[in-house]
Design a protein around this motif. Structure first.
Motif, PDB file in Angstrom:
ATOM      1  N   ASP A   1      -6.891 -29.599 -33.535  1.00 48.68           N
ATOM      2  CA  ASP A   1      -5.555 -30.106 -33.836  1.00 48.68           C
ATOM      3  C   ASP A   1      -5.027 -31.020 -32.732  1.00 48.68           C
ATOM      4  O   ASP A   1      -4.283 -31.967 -33.005  1.00 48.68           O
ATOM      5  CB  ASP A   1      -4.584 -28.949 -34.048  1.00 48.68           C
ATOM      6  CG  ASP A   1      -4.829 -28.207 -35.342  1.00 48.68           C
ATOM      7  OD1 ASP A   1      -4.356 -27.059 -35.455  1.00 48.68           O
ATOM      8  OD2 ASP A   1      -5.479 -28.766 -36.241  1.00 48.68           O
ATOM      9  N   SER A   2      -5.408 -30.748 -31.510  1.00 46.90           N
ATOM     10  CA  SER A   2      -4.896 -31.499 -30.376  1.00 46.90           C
ATOM     11  C   SER A   2      -5.363 -32.953 -30.342  1.00 46.90           C
ATOM     12  O   SER A   2      -4.760 -33.772 -29.645  1.00 46.90           O
ATOM     13  CB  SER A   2      -5.283 -30.813 -29.070  1.00 46.90           C
ATOM     14  OG  SER A   2      -6.687 -30.704 -28.946  1.00 46.90           O
TER      15      SER A   2
ATOM     16  N   GLU B   1     -10.843 -22.787 -20.081  1.00 50.59           N
ATOM     17  CA  GLU B   1     -12.113 -22.521 -20.729  1.00 50.59           C
ATOM     18  C   GLU B   1     -12.511 -23.698 -21.608  1.00 50.59           C
ATOM     19  O   GLU B   1     -11.672 -24.487 -22.034  1.00 50.59           O
ATOM     20  CB  GLU B   1     -12.041 -21.240 -21.551  1.00 50.59           C
ATOM     21  CG  GLU B   1     -11.838 -19.988 -20.722  1.00 50.59           C
ATOM     22  CD  GLU B   1     -11.972 -18.720 -21.532  1.00 50.59           C
ATOM     23  OE1 GLU B   1     -11.943 -17.633 -20.942  1.00 50.59           O
ATOM     24  OE2 GLU B   1     -12.124 -18.815 -22.764  1.00 50.59           O
ATOM     25  N   ARG B   2     -13.780 -23.789 -21.871  1.00 52.88           N
ATOM     26  CA  ARG B   2     -14.274 -24.840 -22.741  1.00 52.88           C
ATOM     27  C   ARG B   2     -13.709 -24.680 -24.152  1.00 52.88           C
ATOM     28  O   ARG B   2     -13.584 -23.561 -24.664  1.00 52.88           O
ATOM     29  CB  ARG B   2     -15.796 -24.815 -22.774  1.00 52.88           C
ATOM     30  CG  ARG B   2     -16.430 -25.899 -23.627  1.00 52.88           C
ATOM     31  CD  ARG B   2     -17.952 -25.854 -23.524  1.00 52.88           C
ATOM     32  NE  ARG B   2     -18.418 -26.344 -22.231  1.00 52.88           N
ATOM     33  CZ  ARG B   2     -19.693 -26.340 -21.859  1.00 52.88           C
ATOM     34  NH1 ARG B   2     -20.618 -25.855 -22.678  1.00 52.88           N
ATOM     35  NH2 ARG B   2     -20.027 -26.810 -20.679  1.00 52.88           N
ATOM     36  N   GLU B   3     -13.364 -25.804 -24.776  1.00 50.86           N
ATOM     37  CA  GLU B   3     -12.794 -25.768 -26.105  1.00 50.86           C
ATOM     38  C   GLU B   3     -13.427 -26.813 -27.013  1.00 50.86           C
ATOM     39  O   GLU B   3     -13.939 -27.837 -26.557  1.00 50.86           O
ATOM     40  CB  GLU B   3     -11.276 -25.992 -26.054  1.00 50.86           C
ATOM     41  CG  GLU B   3     -10.878 -27.371 -25.557  1.00 50.86           C
ATOM     42  CD  GLU B   3      -9.376 -27.599 -25.576  1.00 50.86           C
ATOM     43  OE1 GLU B   3      -8.633 -26.689 -26.004  1.00 50.86           O
ATOM     44  OE2 GLU B   3      -8.942 -28.691 -25.161  1.00 50.86           O
ATOM     45  N   PHE B   4     -13.363 -26.540 -28.279  1.00 50.43           N
ATOM     46  CA  PHE B   4     -13.884 -27.445 -29.288  1.00 50.43           C
ATOM     47  C   PHE B   4     -13.022 -28.694 -29.396  1.00 50.43           C
ATOM     48  O   PHE B   4     -11.796 -28.621 -29.326  1.00 50.43           O
ATOM     49  CB  PHE B   4     -13.929 -26.726 -30.636  1.00 50.43           C
ATOM     50  CG  PHE B   4     -14.198 -27.616 -31.804  1.00 50.43           C
ATOM     51  CD1 PHE B   4     -15.484 -28.049 -32.085  1.00 50.43           C
ATOM     52  CD2 PHE B   4     -13.171 -28.021 -32.632  1.00 50.43           C
ATOM     53  CE1 PHE B   4     -15.738 -28.869 -33.165  1.00 50.43           C
ATOM     54  CE2 PHE B   4     -13.405 -28.835 -33.715  1.00 50.43           C
ATOM     55  CZ  PHE B   4     -14.697 -29.262 -33.982  1.00 50.43           C
TER      56      PHE B   4
ATOM     57  N   ARG C   1      -6.153 -39.171 -33.153  1.00 52.88           N
ATOM     58  CA  ARG C   1      -6.408 -39.956 -31.946  1.00 52.88           C
ATOM     59  C   ARG C   1      -7.898 -40.151 -31.678  1.00 52.88           C
ATOM     60  O   ARG C   1      -8.306 -41.206 -31.201  1.00 52.88           O
ATOM     61  CB  ARG C   1      -5.772 -39.291 -30.728  1.00 52.88           C
ATOM     62  CG  ARG C   1      -4.260 -39.154 -30.815  1.00 52.88           C
ATOM     63  CD  ARG C   1      -3.666 -38.686 -29.495  1.00 52.88           C
ATOM     64  NE  ARG C   1      -4.157 -37.368 -29.103  1.00 52.88           N
ATOM     65  CZ  ARG C   1      -4.837 -37.115 -27.987  1.00 52.88           C
ATOM     66  NH1 ARG C   1      -5.103 -38.101 -27.129  1.00 52.88           N
ATOM     67  NH2 ARG C   1      -5.229 -35.877 -27.708  1.00 52.88           N
ATOM     68  N   PHE C   2      -8.694 -39.139 -31.962  1.00 57.52           N
ATOM     69  CA  PHE C   2     -10.126 -39.192 -31.713  1.00 57.52           C
ATOM     70  C   PHE C   2     -10.883 -39.346 -33.024  1.00 57.52           C
ATOM     71  O   PHE C   2     -10.470 -38.811 -34.058  1.00 57.52           O
ATOM     72  CB  PHE C   2     -10.613 -37.916 -31.023  1.00 57.52           C
ATOM     73  CG  PHE C   2     -10.137 -37.730 -29.609  1.00 57.52           C
ATOM     74  CD1 PHE C   2      -9.172 -38.560 -29.047  1.00 57.52           C
ATOM     75  CD2 PHE C   2     -10.661 -36.707 -28.836  1.00 57.52           C
ATOM     76  CE1 PHE C   2      -8.735 -38.380 -27.743  1.00 57.52           C
ATOM     77  CE2 PHE C   2     -10.236 -36.514 -27.533  1.00 57.52           C
ATOM     78  CZ  PHE C   2      -9.276 -37.348 -26.983  1.00 57.52           C
TER      79      PHE C   2
END
Length: 123
Positions: A60-61, A44-47, A65-66
């Motif tokens: 958190d993922s 599913e789409r995630e933030f 990094r981003f």
């Protein structure tokens, strides 16, 4: 009309970097929250990230990094993606709040959406 157009996706190797851009046109103001969501195959789409007048917000993922940034004069939002991992592979979609605030929940109807751009990270 409000239109969002993403660009910058592509195929990269793990550890590489990409910068996504989202150009907004129409009735968008600097007070509108803008951000990025993604949808991986079979998921599913995630933030992913958002930028508001008061600061930024990250899943958190992707923290560390981003980096999300914004050029208010151009109504353009960017997502600098470093140290990419195969699990980052997804269609990345730009979003802009309709009324000024934007939920992290991609199912909540408070956003305009772009068409999405594919990011593929090979191992």
């Amino acid at each position: 009309q409000v239109q969002l157009e993403e660009s910058g996706g592509g195929l990269v190797q793990a550890g590489d970097s990409l910068r996504l851009s989202c150009a907004a046109s129409g009735r968008i103001f600097s007070s509108n929250t803008m951000g990025w969501f993604r949808q991986a195959p079979g998921k599913e789409r995630e933030f992913v990230a958002a930028i508001r007048w008061s600061g930024t917000d990250y899943a958190d993922s992707v923290k560390g990094r981003f980096t999300i940034s914004r050029d208010n004069a151009k109504n353009t939002v960017y997502l600098q993606m470093n140290s990419l991992k195969p699990e980052d592979t997804a269609v990345y979609s730009c979003a802009a709040s309709i009324s000024g605030t934007m939920s992290r929940n991609p199912k909540y109807n408070d956003k305009y959406w772009g068409q999405g751009t594919q990011v593929t990270v090979s191992s």
